[in-house]
Motif scaffolding. Structure first.
Motif, PDB file in Angstrom:
ATOM      1  N   GLY A 195      13.863  -8.403  38.528  1.00  0.00           N
ATOM      2  CA  GLY A 195      13.156  -8.223  38.091  1.00  0.00           C
ATOM      3  C   GLY A 195      12.032  -9.708  37.708  1.00  0.00           C
ATOM      4  O   GLY A 195      11.268  -9.053  36.279  1.00  0.00           O
ATOM      5  N   ILE A 196      12.330 -10.940  38.409  1.00  0.00           N
ATOM      6  CA  ILE A 196      11.513 -11.997  37.360  1.00  0.00           C
ATOM      7  C   ILE A 196      10.438 -11.577  38.386  1.00  0.00           C
ATOM      8  O   ILE A 196       8.968 -12.498  37.563  1.00  0.00           O
ATOM      9  CB  ILE A 196      12.812 -13.109  38.233  1.00  0.00           C
ATOM     10  CG1 ILE A 196      14.150 -12.941  37.539  1.00  0.00           C
ATOM     11  CG2 ILE A 196      11.930 -14.287  38.180  1.00  0.00           C
ATOM     12  CD1 ILE A 196      14.633 -14.298  38.103  1.00  0.00           C
ATOM     13  N   PRO A 241      14.328  -9.054  34.206  1.00  0.00           N
ATOM     14  CA  PRO A 241      15.502  -8.835  33.888  1.00  0.00           C
ATOM     15  C   PRO A 241      17.349  -8.299  32.942  1.00  0.00           C
ATOM     16  O   PRO A 241      17.759  -7.982  33.169  1.00  0.00           O
ATOM     17  CB  PRO A 241      16.076 -11.019  34.015  1.00  0.00           C
ATOM     18  CG  PRO A 241      14.734 -11.267  34.172  1.00  0.00           C
ATOM     19  CD  PRO A 241      13.455 -10.001  33.956  1.00  0.00           C
ATOM     20  N   GLN A 242      16.240  -8.037  31.944  1.00  0.00           N
ATOM     21  CA  GLN A 242      17.043  -6.732  31.266  1.00  0.00           C
ATOM     22  C   GLN A 242      17.189  -5.490  31.937  1.00  0.00           C
ATOM     23  O   GLN A 242      18.407  -5.375  31.887  1.00  0.00           O
ATOM     24  CB  GLN A 242      16.620  -7.066  29.744  1.00  0.00           C
ATOM     25  CG  GLN A 242      15.671  -8.317  29.340  1.00  0.00           C
ATOM     26  CD  GLN A 242      15.400  -9.593  29.473  1.00  0.00           C
ATOM     27  OE1 GLN A 242      14.512  -8.994  30.270  1.00  0.00           O
ATOM     28  NE2 GLN A 242      15.400 -10.707  28.894  1.00  0.00           N
ATOM     29  N   ASP A 243      15.994  -5.505  32.761  1.00  0.00           N
ATOM     30  CA  ASP A 243      16.865  -4.001  33.200  1.00  0.00           C
ATOM     31  C   ASP A 243      17.709  -3.768  34.526  1.00  0.00           C
ATOM     32  O   ASP A 243      18.811  -3.648  35.053  1.00  0.00           O
ATOM     33  CB  ASP A 243      15.631  -3.323  33.949  1.00  0.00           C
ATOM     34  CG  ASP A 243      14.619  -2.914  32.600  1.00  0.00           C
ATOM     35  OD1 ASP A 243      15.269  -1.764  31.811  1.00  0.00           O
ATOM     36  OD2 ASP A 243      13.365  -2.798  33.270  1.00  0.00           O
ATOM     37  N   ALA A 244      17.674  -5.258  34.818  1.00  0.00           N
ATOM     38  CA  ALA A 244      18.868  -5.086  35.649  1.00  0.00           C
ATOM     39  C   ALA A 244      20.340  -5.407  35.358  1.00  0.00           C
ATOM     40  O   ALA A 244      20.762  -5.186  35.847  1.00  0.00           O
ATOM     41  CB  ALA A 244      18.250  -7.055  36.702  1.00  0.00           C
ATOM     42  N   ILE A 245      20.587  -6.942  34.203  1.00  0.00           N
ATOM     43  CA  ILE A 245      21.149  -6.215  33.075  1.00  0.00           C
ATOM     44  C   ILE A 245      22.157  -5.510  32.821  1.00  0.00           C
ATOM     45  O   ILE A 245      23.237  -5.325  32.605  1.00  0.00           O
ATOM     46  CB  ILE A 245      21.478  -7.894  32.260  1.00  0.00           C
ATOM     47  CG1 ILE A 245      20.726  -8.714  32.786  1.00  0.00           C
ATOM     48  CG2 ILE A 245      23.105  -7.730  31.698  1.00  0.00           C
ATOM     49  CD1 ILE A 245      20.605 -10.303  31.778  1.00  0.00           C
ATOM     50  N   ILE A 288      13.441  -1.420  38.408  1.00  0.00           N
ATOM     51  CA  ILE A 288      13.701  -3.225  37.859  1.00  0.00           C
ATOM     52  C   ILE A 288      12.862  -3.664  37.162  1.00  0.00           C
ATOM     53  O   ILE A 288      12.034  -4.335  38.433  1.00  0.00           O
ATOM     54  CB  ILE A 288      14.999  -3.459  38.046  1.00  0.00           C
ATOM     55  CG1 ILE A 288      15.901  -2.450  38.198  1.00  0.00           C
ATOM     56  CG2 ILE A 288      15.719  -4.874  37.555  1.00  0.00           C
ATOM     57  CD1 ILE A 288      17.255  -3.499  39.788  1.00  0.00           C
ATOM     58  N   ARG A 289      12.519  -3.534  35.988  1.00  0.00           N
ATOM     59  CA  ARG A 289      11.239  -4.322  36.030  1.00  0.00           C
ATOM     60  C   ARG A 289      11.111  -5.604  35.144  1.00  0.00           C
ATOM     61  O   ARG A 289      10.190  -6.215  35.198  1.00  0.00           O
ATOM     62  CB  ARG A 289      10.355  -3.542  34.855  1.00  0.00           C
ATOM     63  CG  ARG A 289       9.951  -1.597  34.379  1.00  0.00           C
ATOM     64  CD  ARG A 289       9.749  -1.187  33.398  1.00  0.00           C
ATOM     65  NE  ARG A 289       9.298   0.289  33.726  1.00  0.00           N
ATOM     66  CZ  ARG A 289      10.565   1.305  34.313  1.00  0.00           C
ATOM     67  NH1 ARG A 289      11.545   0.596  33.245  1.00  0.00           N
ATOM     68  NH2 ARG A 289      10.114   2.641  34.149  1.00  0.00           N
TER      69      ARG A 289
END
Length: 499
Positions: A298-299, A319-323, A316-317
């Protein structure tokens, strides 16, 4: 120019970093300086170039006692230090970074931009790097930025200190660099070469000094020592097998990527990684490996394609979504993207996991302290304590802190981009063992590495990327350097599995 450092000591507060180090480098030789992260190598070189002042001991240059007020004065007197962690001004152009504080001027006192562009392009061409020198240096990959740093030092008739210069370079770029080193050696230029890559030491160095725990332990002519002896000197014990045995027990597919595309960067990328699997990603620099992973995390954005976790499509938009979806990403650029250097180790490690320590709207400080100390102990992070800043650590220990951050977050899919770049031989083995432990706990690992022996030694399968496309996936048990390089250069490998 002959440089002698005698009985050098250095302390930072109560922390004794150097205990009395002896080191000598002659003109026209490559003298390797080896040791585990935290052994004191970079500190010793920072004393030589005047960034730090020694507590005791002396430095002789051509027999004369010498101290420099800082790196700029050292460079003016013929000593240039290429640091492992680069300090470029990312918004400035390549040429402006190369000529910062040493601009060329016309006879009228004006900036001679044409001459600077020509010289910058010339020195980069010596390394086989054809770059637009007017583009912002921040547009370049870490490896390309490293080539600029090396070219910058070649502009001076200096004795050159290189700290992990090849960590982000391809095999071709390493060959070009070594060719330049050999030509400069013949002209009397001396090199201090800091590296954890054993094969490079035996290829390029004339002598090697090993440091351990702030002491210079041994010095050898390279032709008179074995790799096994150097490892023993560095870590104080023998390491029998560099890569641990893997007995993977793969579970279901943890992540599936379908048709991921970003025009001009990567195209139609599809692969799976299973629970308990290490999927290696190999390819030449600029092939798009890192860009693919940045998009997954998402970066960066992508135009089309699909990401599935445990068989379910996810969006995944950022990095917060990825985490939130239990994906971790150890970036290749730990300095700018992996750590907040001014913050403490404690705050860096706990950052992705902080929500799990909140009770009644407050952070449970006792729990976070125990959590951080446990991870630092498990990863053998060498530091005075969890309250010191991340920027004060050696490169290898910074890498361990980034690993601790993602391990502590409970990642189910862990992307490791150059996980052992700039890491010493003992710490590498610790990271490999840790990767095995994680896969035993059913974590799926994607490992990007430019180190082919590492890819072959640790991967269950190997995806090879060429010009933004996966050209094949190889079985880790039967893959060879030749089969990987065939796919990495656009060739066809008959034993490559289905993508």
């Amino acid at each position: 120019m002959k440089i002698e450092m005698k009985k050098i000591t250095k302390s930072f507060g109560a922390n004794r970093v150097l205990e009395g180090v002896d080191f000598t480098v002659e003109s026209g030789e490559v003298h390797a300086l080896m040791g585990e992260n935290g052994a004191g190598k970079s500190t010793l070189m920072n004393i030589l170039t005047g960034l730090y002042q020694a507590n005791s001991g002396e430095i002789l240059v051509d027999g004369q006692p010498t101290t420099y007020s800082g790196p700029m004065e050292a460079e003016q007197h013929g000593i240039s230090f290429i640091h492992q962690e680069m300090n470029n001004f990312l918004e400035m152009s390549v040429v402006d970074n190369m000529f910062l504080n040493k601009e060329l001027r016309t006879k009228f006192g004006l900036m001679d931009n044409k001459a600077m562009r020509e010289q910058a392009a010339h020195y980069l061409s010596l390394l086989g790097a054809k770059l637009d020198v007017e583009q912002p240096i921040g547009n370049l990959s870490v490896g390309r930025q490293q080539m600029v740093e090396i070219a910058k030092s070649l502009m001076t008739d200096a004795k050159i200190i290189m700290d992990e210069p090849t960590a982000a370079l391809t095999e071709t770029e390493i060959d070009q660099l070594f060719g330049v080193v050999r030509r400069l050696k013949e002209k009397g230029v001396g090199f201090i070469y800091i590296s954890h890559r054993m094969e490079e030491i035996f290829e390029i160095a004339d002598k090697v000094t090993v440091m351990r725990d702030g002491l210079s332990i041994t010095e050898y002519a390279t032709k008179d020592v074995t790799m096994k002896q150097l490892v023993k000197d560095m870590v104080g014990r023998e390491i029998d097998d560099f890569y641990p045995d893997r007995t993977p027990d793969h579970g279901p597919v943890a992540m599936e990527v379908k048709g991921l595309t970003e025009n001009g960067v990567f195209k139609d990328v599809s692969f799976t990684v299973h629970q308990g699997e290490i999927l290696g990603f190999s390819g030449l620099m600029g092939a798009g490996r890192t860009e693919i992973m940045r998009a997954i995390f998402g970066i960066d954005k992508y135009q089309s394609g699909e990401i599935l976790l445990d068989g379910k499509p996810v969006k995944i938009r950022d990095p917060q979504d990825a985490i939130r979806h239990n994906i971790g990403f150890l970036t290749e650029n730990r300095k700018d993207e992996g750590l907040i250097l001014e913050d403490s180790l404690h705050d860096n490690i706990v950052l992705p996991s902080i929500d799990g320590f909140v009770k009644h709207g407050l952070v449970d400080d006792k729990a976070t302290d125990e959590f951080v100390r446990m991870l630092m102990k498990r990863l053998t992070v060498k530091a005075m304590g969890p309250d010191v800043s991340a920027g004060s650590l050696s490169g290898g220990n910074q890498q361990k802190v980034v690993l601790a951050k993602w391990i502590g977050s409970g990642s189910k899919v862990l992307i490791l981009d150059e996980p052992t770049r700039g890491v010493d031989v003992g710490a590498k083995r610790e990271i490999y063992d840790l990767m095995n432990e994680l896969t035993d706990r059913h974590v799926a690992i994607i490992m990007i590495s430019s180190d082919l022996p590492e890819v072959l030694g640790m991967s269950d399968r190997i995806a090879v990327v060429y010009e933004g496309k996966i050209t094949g996936i190889l079985d880790g048990k039967t893959a060879t350097q030749e089969s990987i390089m065939t796919l990495a250069t656009g060739g066809v490998e008959e034993h490559a599995g289905a993508i």
